[in-house]
Design an enzyme around this catalytic site. Structure first.
Site, short mmCIF file in Angstrom:
data_model
loop_
_atom_site.label_atom_id
_atom_site.label_comp_id
_atom_site.label_asym_id
_atom_site.label_seq_id
_atom_site.Cartn_x
_atom_site.Cartn_y
_atom_site.Cartn_z
N LYS A 23 0.74 -1.24 0.04
CA LYS A 23 0.07 -0.03 -0.04
C LYS A 23 0.94 1.48 -0.13
CE LYS A 23 -1.85 2.25 3.84
NZ LYS A 23 -2.16 3.79 3.43
N ASN A 24 1.95 1.33 0.87
CA ASN A 24 2.54 2.46 1.05
C ASN A 24 3.34 2.79 -0.27
OD1 ASN A 24 1.60 2.76 3.33
ND2 ASN A 24 3.27 2.00 4.67
N ARG A 95 -4.17 10.42 3.39
CA ARG A 95 -2.86 11.33 3.61
C ARG A 95 -1.85 11.13 2.39
NH1 ARG A 95 -0.60 14.16 7.59
NH2 ARG A 95 1.62 14.41 7.32
N ASP A 119 -4.73 9.00 9.30
CA ASP A 119 -4.80 8.19 10.54
C ASP A 119 -4.75 8.94 11.81
OD1 ASP A 119 -5.32 5.96 9.32
OD2 ASP A 119 -3.17 5.25 9.16
N ASP A 309 4.70 0.91 12.07
CA ASP A 309 3.39 0.42 11.63
C ASP A 309 3.11 -0.89 12.17
OD1 ASP A 309 2.39 2.63 9.88
OD2 ASP A 309 2.94 1.88 8.11
#
Length: 427
Positions: A23-24, A95, A119, A309
């Protein structure tokens, strides 16, 4: 309709679980596609909500985006003229939308990006992003809730030193400087595998980036880039999630697609808990031998240190471990919101500044809890697996932002995890 996860305790996770692209990384690669006119194709893209939001942002900027979630393919057709405004309704939900800053300034000479939400894990300002763009010659200011960057005459290479190895700032400097005049030298750059992934994609587009994955990155600007095809790097945070899920539930899990070299610090602590970690032909396997974990201390640090994370998962595993542990959060001051929800499940914890002392108990006790962010939500589902009775985790949409088919993956490992309306009776 709001949904929650319903978790029946008692499962020991067993079997294999696939890991998709990160995802990142996927979101930043989608933003980087703005740098080249034409059709860029990304593969191994996770089927998560955040990708849908980023696709909508790119469409508003004038791109055509085709997203085939089941196959993990995103195709982005970038026109000659693109917009330069990222609106608040999308940025507040994602974000990572700030990743369009660098590409838009480089391509159009301007970017208006709403100050983000995201978040609830603490303040993550854009000061380093702004400083990097200013060093490249952009004028940056905040007005009416937008970060506005302008470089009507283009950008020029510069010597830039980041005060902190921010991933987002590193990415925006990379994507802005690839089209700048001259050479940029970025010191104290973030070193994450996702940075390497972005650099590899940029180089496949014709950029000249060297040193990615080290603290010093050099970028020689070029006049134009071309579209490309690129496979997203494996999601190390998802892989780490399943590793700690095995530890917490006394299970054995093969993480298919996981790259152990990207999780060195995390897997060292998995071993410290008493589990074995072995590479396989398809990824790696965590095997607890059915034994209760031994408590292990954690301190989050920038990569290659222990990822922030994964801190909520270390909390969940230590909550049922044998002994006591100290969890130290060095990056985000609000990441301990998970603690109060774990306490509702019977965890024994005490917060002291940016430390949490955890005394492991044999079992937790099912109760309704609420996710405050992606990782907290997934960690609470794992905690529910080692709790007596039923646990419900509200805020399923948070987990959907980071994990594709989370309930189905849990079921594939033998867990009783389902989705239900958030107004269903708690049983």
């Amino acid at each position: 309709m709001a949904e929650r996860f319903r978790v029946v305790g008692g499962a020991s996770l067993q079997g294999e679980v696939p890991v998709w692209g990160a995802k990142n990384s996927a979101l930043k690669l989608m933003a980087a596609a703005l740098l080249a006119v034409g059709r860029t194709r990304l593969t191994n893209v996770p089927a998560i909500l955040d990708v849908t939001i980023m696709a909508e942002l790119l469409r508003r900027l004038g791109c055509t985006v085709d997203y085939d979630a089941p196959t993990g393919v995103v195709e982005i057709d970038v026109p000659e003229q693109v917009g330069h405004r990222a609106d608040y309704d999308l940025v507040r939900a994602l974000r990572a939308s700030t990743a369009v800053l660098g590409p838009l300034v480089a391509r159009t000479g301007a970017a208006d990006v709403a100050i983000p939400g995201g978040d609830a894990i603490g303040s993550r300002g854009l000061d380093l992003h702004a400083a990097g763009l200013e060093a490249l010659g952009a004028s940056v200011h905040v007005t009416h809730g937008f970060l506005v960057a302008e470089a009507p005459r283009g950008l020029s290479g510069a010597e830039i030193h980041l005060e902190f190895p921010s991933v987002g700032a590193t990415e925006n400097v990379l994507t802005a400087s690839v089209l700048a005049r001259g050479t940029t030298r970025l010191e104290n750059a973030a070193r994450e595998p996702e940075i390497v992934d972005l650099a590899e994609m940029l180089n496949s587009m014709g950029a000249r980036v060297t040193g990615a994955g080290t603290s010093v990155v050099e970028i020689e600007g070029v006049e134009a880039l071309r579209p490309t095809e690129h496979a997203v790097v494996a999601d190390r945070i998802a892989a780490g999630t399943w590793a700690f899920a095995a530890v917490a539930t006394r299970g054995t899990v093969e993480v298919v697609g996981g790259v152990p070299e990207h999780l060195t610090a995390a897997l060292e602590l998995v071993r410290a808990s008493g589990a074995t970690v072995e590479p396989t032909a398809r990824g790696f396997r965590v095997d607890t031998g059915g034994r209760r974990a031994t408590a292990f201390d954690v301190a989050t640090l920038p990569y290659p240190g222990f990822p922030t994370d994964l801190q909520p998962f270390a909390l969940a595993a230590n909550a049922v471990a044998d002994g006591s542990a100290m969890i130290t959060e060095n990056l985000f001051e609000a990441r301990f919101r998970t603690v109060q929800e774990l306490n509702r499940l019977g965890a024994e914890t005490r917060i002291d500044g940016h430390h949490v002392m955890v005394h492991g108990v044999e079992r937790l006790s099912g109760a309704p809890v609420e996710a405050s962010d992606i990782r907290a939500g997934a960690a609470l589902v794992i905690a529910g697996l080692v709790a007596d009775g039923v646990t419900t985790v509200s805020g399923a949409q948070h987990i959907d932002r980071g994990y594709a088919g989370f309930a189905e993956a849990m079921q594939g490992l033998g867990a009783d995890v389902t989705r239900e309306p958030d107004d269903a009776p708690y049983l």
